[in-house]
Motif scaffolding. Structure first.
Motif, short mmCIF file in Angstrom:
data_model
loop_
_atom_site.label_atom_id
_atom_site.label_comp_id
_atom_site.label_asym_id
_atom_site.label_seq_id
_atom_site.Cartn_x
_atom_site.Cartn_y
_atom_site.Cartn_z
N PHE B 286 39.51 -73.78 56.02
CA PHE B 286 38.20 -74.29 56.27
C PHE B 286 38.02 -75.41 55.09
O PHE B 286 37.62 -75.38 54.04
N PRO B 287 37.76 -76.77 55.69
CA PRO B 287 38.30 -77.72 55.11
C PRO B 287 36.77 -78.63 54.28
O PRO B 287 35.82 -78.07 54.56
N PRO B 288 36.70 -78.77 53.15
CA PRO B 288 35.37 -78.83 52.72
C PRO B 288 34.82 -80.27 53.62
O PRO B 288 34.90 -81.19 53.96
N ARG B 289 32.93 -80.13 53.46
CA ARG B 289 32.59 -81.79 53.65
C ARG B 289 31.78 -81.75 53.55
O ARG B 289 31.00 -81.54 52.55
N ILE C 25 31.53 -71.28 61.96
CA ILE C 25 30.45 -72.12 60.97
C ILE C 25 31.09 -72.45 59.59
O ILE C 25 31.37 -73.38 59.24
N LEU C 26 32.33 -71.37 59.01
CA LEU C 26 32.89 -71.91 57.90
C LEU C 26 33.73 -73.57 59.06
O LEU C 26 34.12 -74.15 57.69
N ALA C 27 34.24 -73.12 59.95
CA ALA C 27 34.33 -74.48 60.42
C ALA C 27 33.31 -76.26 60.30
O ALA C 27 34.18 -77.16 60.35
N HIS C 28 32.93 -75.57 60.05
CA HIS C 28 31.37 -77.04 59.73
C HIS C 28 31.35 -77.59 58.44
O HIS C 28 31.17 -77.93 57.78
N HIS C 30 33.33 -75.49 54.29
CA HIS C 30 34.06 -74.53 53.61
C HIS C 30 32.93 -73.76 52.87
O HIS C 30 33.17 -72.54 51.78
N HIS C 31 31.46 -74.65 52.20
CA HIS C 31 30.56 -74.16 51.67
C HIS C 31 29.29 -73.62 52.10
O HIS C 31 28.85 -72.74 51.58
N TYR C 32 29.98 -73.22 53.10
CA TYR C 32 28.65 -72.30 54.25
C TYR C 32 29.50 -70.55 53.84
O TYR C 32 28.63 -70.05 53.83
N ALA C 33 30.83 -70.64 52.92
CA ALA C 33 31.01 -69.57 52.95
C ALA C 33 29.95 -69.45 51.71
O ALA C 33 30.20 -67.45 51.24
N GLU C 34 29.10 -69.52 50.98
CA GLU C 34 27.78 -69.62 49.95
C GLU C 34 27.19 -68.71 50.91
O GLU C 34 26.50 -68.57 49.89
N HIS C 35 26.70 -69.13 51.81
CA HIS C 35 25.62 -68.69 52.69
C HIS C 35 25.36 -67.30 53.27
O HIS C 35 26.05 -67.03 54.11
N ALA C 36 24.77 -66.03 51.98
CA ALA C 36 25.31 -64.85 52.08
C ALA C 36 24.50 -64.45 53.85
O ALA C 36 24.66 -64.18 54.62
N SER C 37 23.73 -64.86 53.52
CA SER C 37 22.29 -64.58 54.70
C SER C 37 22.86 -65.33 56.23
O SER C 37 23.41 -64.38 57.44
N THR C 38 23.98 -66.10 56.22
CA THR C 38 24.39 -67.04 57.33
C THR C 38 25.83 -65.68 57.84
O THR C 38 26.21 -65.52 58.48
N MET C 39 26.77 -65.56 56.90
CA MET C 39 27.64 -65.32 56.41
C MET C 39 27.37 -63.51 57.23
O MET C 39 28.14 -63.09 58.36
N SER C 40 26.18 -62.44 57.34
CA SER C 40 26.12 -61.61 57.28
C SER C 40 25.58 -61.43 58.60
O SER C 40 26.31 -60.77 59.56
N HIS C 41 24.98 -62.88 59.39
CA HIS C 41 24.52 -63.49 60.42
C HIS C 41 25.97 -63.04 61.80
O HIS C 41 25.60 -62.95 63.02
N GLN C 42 26.86 -63.33 60.89
CA GLN C 42 28.16 -64.12 61.49
C GLN C 42 29.05 -62.46 61.95
O GLN C 42 29.23 -62.15 63.00
N HIS C 93 42.46 -67.45 70.49
CA HIS C 93 41.11 -68.07 70.59
C HIS C 93 41.24 -69.31 69.02
O HIS C 93 40.80 -68.94 68.26
N SER C 94 42.40 -69.56 69.30
CA SER C 94 43.27 -70.56 67.52
C SER C 94 43.09 -69.62 66.37
O SER C 94 42.56 -68.24 66.50
N TYR C 95 43.34 -70.10 65.33
CA TYR C 95 43.89 -69.84 63.97
C TYR C 95 42.30 -69.83 63.87
O TYR C 95 41.38 -68.74 63.16
N SER C 96 41.71 -70.72 63.21
CA SER C 96 40.48 -71.39 62.55
C SER C 96 39.36 -71.72 63.25
O SER C 96 37.76 -71.60 62.49
N HIS C 97 39.12 -71.51 64.86
CA HIS C 97 38.49 -72.09 65.63
C HIS C 97 37.33 -73.47 65.07
O HIS C 97 36.63 -73.82 65.31
N ARG C 98 39.02 -74.01 64.20
CA ARG C 98 38.49 -75.94 64.50
C ARG C 98 38.83 -76.10 66.03
O ARG C 98 39.64 -75.69 66.06
N PRO C 99 38.09 -76.93 65.80
CA PRO C 99 38.49 -77.74 67.28
C PRO C 99 38.86 -78.78 67.54
O PRO C 99 39.42 -79.83 66.60
N PRO C 100 40.48 -78.11 68.51
CA PRO C 100 41.16 -79.54 68.27
C PRO C 100 40.85 -81.11 68.32
O PRO C 100 41.42 -81.89 67.89
#
Lengths: 289, 289, 289, 289
Positions: B286-289, C25-28, C30-42, C93-100
């Motif tokens: 998951f690359p940084p953006r 979300i991580l495909a948007h 990498h820094h979203y890994a730091e968002h605890a609420s969002t990660m719990s939502h997923q 469903h892909s490995y990383s969920h990043r769109p082709p």
């Protein structure tokens, strides 16, 4: 007998129409003047919507207030006078419909005064003002007071009229709200990008009827804002008529022009005065962006 | 007899009100303090919405929890105390309402502690915390545990209370969700741009009633978040009352303050513990953006 | 008797669940890994939503297909196997969920193969594939054919299964559509910004029931996509159950796993073959941006 | 007896279908040709939607008008002819579906003429034109007049046909509106980002039925725009059929092809002429952006 700002009604309803025409789109950038479809979409307001709405108000016997940007009144001579001749109030809605919050110092005053001059030249008596986009600055109410107007209708600090104190004197605020505006329900344009889904008029009727009924329970001001280029469309106009008829059937809601209500509210000594100063927000707590 | 975290009810309902006032808007940039209409739109929350909601809670006899940013409590002395005096809980909702996920290291702790100090100075007992925007960092729960609070209410990992383990000890999580929040249904502002279509309160009543009924079937926590500047509006307040009355008519839903529920949940040994660590996400995948 | 791809039913319904967890979300970034609420939502998806949905499928007796990114299957060992053990299909469903469509040359192949390896290592038989975000490239179907899978489920060129020809052989396409996806109805996140208004499950039930009924009239594939982090919520799960029960009461809709349908469709010689090449679009007519 | 542009009906309904296929997406940038899912989503329009709609029009016995970009007619030889053979009108919808408002000088003319040439080569008689995206420039109507077409259908200055005067002669305008378009209700794509919430066809039926009824009351043109890639979907097609049947049951609404209506309107001497010039907007009042 003093019955307060409501005059004894359960709620007061002020139907207001912002006759913006092309101005709010041009305020996004001068080049939109080249967009023929979009300009025609906006021209529909004064050209088709206003006559239809005036007929509707005649049939239902309800007085209303039309906020018109000075530039629109100037570009369409006779528009403001025709509205006044039908028994309605015309009020000040800036000159250019550019929002005060985006203006450089001095610009808002110049724009305000240019609008006043247009109406003076047309012999239209102005009692009140509404900021473009409901994006008033802290100076806006001062300009209203300074020019001797009775009321402003741009703030959202209450759902009943309230007093605002400025360095130039007091102003009666007739507060508005996004939920009593047809823009968020109906507006759509691809460029400038405005709106998302277009809502069904039945949903809007349901929402506004419920709010009117609730306001009658709490003793509030139902200050409805419609745009002729939006609500002038056939089924939306019919929904507006149904809303008026619902209020009339209740029997306890009074329809008033804003100026008449402002006079009545000014005479109500129990009217709340709400603070009208920026919040004490330190840039250390809330950094600039 | 130990009846678990629900105390034997089919579902527990915690009505929570985030009294954000101007803070979430100022958190978008200090210059919004110059937007008089927008500031008045936010001030409506504590000034008009909160009193109306307090009356509504009195009439229905339901206890609630009010999450207040420290900056708001400071700017409006007496607000928190008045809420407590009506029998409700006041809880910690950051100092500035800036989201932790956007803060530099150390900033979140400073903001958290400054909020605690405001409530301490006002003699308000704080039992729990909710992150601004529900954008907690992984440190947030640690701060909650470190300061001896009983619960956090910012995560979404379940629809029942659960335990979270931090380096500073355990915390009971009372999870929230975007679908039980009035913001996505009602909020609209042009600048900062917030929201799109404004929804009808009847739709919101339908959606929340269905979720409450479903939660009673699955044994969940109906943790509802309302903002007084949104739900304090007349027809929205009435919809909230109808929702409460629906729950009361069911007879199997218990209304609790968050602090009381957190104590009851902490005593439930069957409560799930959910992992509270970042996902193992490699920057190569998951690359940084 | 050859009854074609529907097996004689008025319509075929494939219930599919995209168990995306944190990946989209991580495909948007990498820094979203730091968002605890969002990660719990997923995380709610696999942790709470999947078990609830598996129970619901048991009770209604309906087989389904779960599309899982390889990264999710890897991060939660046992998840895929538990789903298979309940009688359902697990698909790629892909490995990383990043769109082709956003990948550099070679990246899509590497991602595709890494996903295949995860399922192989877990002993999960893979029959089909769905591109992340339904943003397939023209290479996607080739990869599907090359790896000997029976079907792809990422395109929208019809509302019945169809054949796609690639340089590596033919693939059966089980087409999807945005209107049969819970994401556009329910998803909301502030950061990354996802969604706008959250819709009422009753509206979604109405819309999907109407589409199912219409598809039974036209003989289509009702290929529904739900995300456990969205539809796993209580009232949404109940709406899914009502939709299933509606289809069962009709009596002429057959529920199938995607792999079983793909086999049945492959045997239907009347199945349409749709062209699978980029449109002949000259950059002179459609300039690059 | 001259019964005016309506021919004596309470309202006239023109069903129009914009067969855009891939063009409006490619107009966002040539690289979208690489997005296989999105291209298939658009191809569904001519490939699946158009045949379904043609059958529906046969069953209900209603004539319609299909606006086709020249590029689409060229890429799918026989498409326009098949539509004409079923008794419908094919009209000009630009060559590339790039909006005129975004074109450099000369580009719009070249695009317009290239579209005309495609239809001429295919032996399709063209009577009218609609600008891509309904984003006409002030030159658009001039091009329509210059090429001897009867009508344009891109402006929104009224809800009844009106006359527009250009340097090349007069044109009958058959006005459109965003609220009578399926795009704002149904369209969704992640990239290019199009749309937000997808609406229920029942809501759309309610809204369009109400508008049709209101237009019959006011004597308007119900000029409906559908896109086969959107309204060709099963339950949306059924809603369109219900709308047609509602109008037929009324008995006072006449369905016409746009060309036939334009001839009838041109013969109505009472038809309004609306100004067709840019607003007099000074760049000092409305600054460029």
């Amino acid at each position: 007998m003093n019955t307060g700002w409501t005059g004894g009604a359960a709620a007061v309803a002020t139907l207001t129409f912002d006759v913006d025409a092309e101005a709010p789109i041009l305020a996004h950038g001068h080049h939109y003047a080249e967009h023929a479809s979009t300009m025609s979409h906006q021209a529909y307001g004064p050209d088709v919507g206003v006559p239809r709405i005036l007929d509707l108000l005649d049939v239902t016997g309800v007085p209303a207030t039309f906020f018109i940007p000075g530039w629109v009144a100037e570009a369409r001579p006779g528009l403001a006078a025709r509205i006044v001749a039908r028994g309605h109030e015309v009020a000040h809605h800036s000159y250019s419909h550019r929002p005060p919050t985006g203006m450089a110092p001095g610009e808002e005053r110049a724009d305000f005064e240019r609008g006043m001059e247009v109406f003076a030249a047309q012999g239209i008596e102005i009692l009140g003002h509404r900021a473009a986009n409901w994006e008033a600055s802290w100076e806006t109410a001062t300009l209203v007071a300074e020019h001797g107007l009775l009321y402003d209708s741009s703030l959202m600090g209450d759902d009943r009229p309230y007093r605002v104190t400025t360095v130039a004197g007091g102003v009666t605020e007739l507060p508005v709200h996004w939920s009593l505006d047809d823009w968020e329900q109906y507006a759509f344009l691809p460029s400038p990008h405005v709106g998302s889904v277009i809502e069904s008029p039945r949903k809007v009727l349901e929402m506004w009827t419920d709010e009117l009924d609730a306001m009658a329970q709490f003793g509030c001001l139902f200050n409805l804002t419609n745009h002729p280029f939006l609500t002038g469309r056939p089924s939306r106009a019919i929904v507006l008529r149904k809303l008026i008829e619902h209020a009339q059937e209740r029997g306890d809601v009074r329809f008033m022009r804003c100026g008449d209500l402002a006079r009545q509210a000014a005479a109500d000594e129990t009217l709340a005065t709400r603070p009208h100063i920026p919040p004490a927000a330190s840039p250390e707590v809330f950094p600039p962006r």
